[in-house]
Design a protein around this motif. Structure first.
Motif, PDB file in Angstrom:
ATOM      1  N   CYS A   1       0.812  -1.230   0.000  1.00  0.00           N
ATOM      2  CA  CYS A   1       0.000   0.000   0.000  1.00  0.00           C
ATOM      3  C   CYS A   1       0.845   1.281   0.000  1.00  0.00           C
ATOM      4  O   CYS A   1       0.300   2.368   0.176  1.00  0.00           O
ATOM      5  CB  CYS A   1      -0.942   0.061   1.207  1.00  0.00           C
ATOM      6  SG  CYS A   1      -1.880  -1.426   1.535  1.00  0.00           S
TER       7      CYS A   1
ATOM      8  N   THR B   1      -2.545   1.406  -3.004  1.00  0.00           N
ATOM      9  CA  THR B   1      -2.296   2.765  -3.486  1.00  0.00           C
ATOM     10  C   THR B   1      -2.347   2.708  -5.006  1.00  0.00           C
ATOM     11  O   THR B   1      -1.475   2.121  -5.644  1.00  0.00           O
ATOM     12  CB  THR B   1      -0.935   3.291  -2.996  1.00  0.00           C
ATOM     13  OG1 THR B   1      -0.932   3.307  -1.564  1.00  0.00           O
ATOM     14  CG2 THR B   1      -0.682   4.697  -3.510  1.00  0.00           C
TER      15      THR B   1
ATOM     16  N   SER C   1      -6.041   6.044  -3.043  1.00  0.00           N
ATOM     17  CA  SER C   1      -6.054   4.641  -2.654  1.00  0.00           C
ATOM     18  C   SER C   1      -7.442   4.028  -2.723  1.00  0.00           C
ATOM     19  O   SER C   1      -8.463   4.730  -2.752  1.00  0.00           O
ATOM     20  CB  SER C   1      -5.510   4.527  -1.222  1.00  0.00           C
ATOM     21  OG  SER C   1      -5.716   3.246  -0.678  1.00  0.00           O
TER      22      SER C   1
END
Length: 359
Positions: A235, A259, A279
């Protein structure tokens, strides 16, 4: 300006009333202008054509040119028969390129009607990456079919093709004022290509998770890439120094899910470099490029995955969402300036970010 703002607000209030929206809906705040929607369905990609016009594409298979300051559709292009994955504009022109799950890339001109002026066919799976050479003569495309292709824009002829096993391309960027092309992949690798030989010149160390997106700084010195993930694992976004291939500078950690997008923001006068990320956790974050401190977070609860960002200037950017259309986000640097050299020490919240319009 007050009369103009009042007119837009009345228009947005009328639109909300016509849709039967409840007055107490907390998501659609009464202070946020709600314009005519650009699309029906999820939006996958957005970019700027000019200071007033943006271009977007999504699940409705339509490429839309939208005047986001006036709140109205200027043009819509229909030519794809699957959802649009990426849109791209050549700076200083009216050229628009759109990639799709229908395995093609179409070229449009805002001043030449509503039919595509060029078609680039040859991929066997969804096209996820498109980039234009600085001189506007070549188009690079990348697909989940493992192929990276280089096309002559005028003739739509594929001049170079290169297949690398497991190179499921997720995004492509052309490095400004150079012959280099950068691409991210589902094989967790970042590759740099030389457009003259169409060979890989550098391969960055593989990350732990799929690389979803990338962007190159205006001076061509830095690359930022983003990772998928879940539960806060992965992420992240990562800053790389292109002058030292494979050299990781910093990581931006804080998102809880994939992300999906990472971009360099225009530098605020007197400020330092900043990175913006969006995200699947429905948030947008802005980071200090050098220290990786999170300067501000905007959560758009209910908007679903936020998959594409397009900065207009240092104070505003557009964000594409799955569930809530396009969001015009205003960034106020006032609190950051007030903190001076210690701006980053307060962590998240140093920047004031808010949605001012949706469409």
């Amino acid at each position: 300006m007050g009369k103009l703002q009042s007119k837009f607000r009345k228009r947005s209030e009328l639109y909300r009333a016509s849709q039967g929206e409840k007055a107490d809906n907390t998501y659609y705040d009464s202070q946020i202008l709600q314009y005519e929607p650009a699309h029906h369905g999820s939006i996958n990609t957005v970019t700027h054509l000019s200071p007033d016009l943006c271009v977007s594409g999504g699940s409705d298979q339509v490429v839309v040119v939208y005047d986001w300051k006036q709140g109205q559709v200027c043009q819509s292009f229909q030519g794809h028969n699957r959802e649009v994955t990426k849109v791209l504009c050549y700076p200083g022109s009216t050229w628009i390129f759109s990639a799709s799950r229908d395995k093609t890339v179409l070229m449009w001109d805002l001043n030449q009607g509503d039919e595509p002026i060029q078609e680039f066919c040859g991929h066997e799976l969804v096209v996820n990456g498109i980039a234009i050479s600085p001189d506007g003569r070549k188009l690079c495309t990348g697909s989940r079919d493992n192929w990276m292709c280089l096309w002559d824009i005028e003739s739509a002829k594929c001049e170079h093709r290169h297949n690398i096993s497991r190179n499921l391309v997720t995004h492509v960027c052309w490095v400004p004022a150079s012959f280099s092309v950068v691409q991210t992949s589902e094989d967790k690798t970042i590759r740099v290509w030389d457009s003259r030989t169409w060979q890989v010149t550098n391969t960055f160390p593989a990350k732990q998770y799929i690389q979803t997106h990338c962007d190159v700084s205006p001076n061509g010195h830095y690359l930022v890439s983003s990772s998928n993930g879940f539960g806060g694992q992965g992420c992240e976004a990562t800053l790389w120094d292109l002058r030292q291939p494979g050299c990781k500078v910093v990581e931006y950690r804080g998102h809880l899910q994939t992300t999906a997008c990472c971009i360099f923001l225009p530098v605020f006068p007197g400020g330092s470099g900043q990175i913006a990320t969006s995200s699947h956790d429905s948030s947008v974050k802005i980071w200090d490029q050098n220290t990786a401190v999170c300067l501000g977070t905007l959560s758009l609860d209910g908007a679903g995955p936020l998959v594409s960002l397009a900065p207009n200037d240092s104070t505003s950017l557009l964000c594409a969402s799955f569930n809530a259309g396009l969001q015009h986000i205003q960034v106020d640097h006032g609190s950051l300036q007030a903190q001076g050299s210690g701006a980053g020490s307060g962590g998240a919240g140093s920047l004031d970010m808010r949605v001012v319009a949706r469409f």
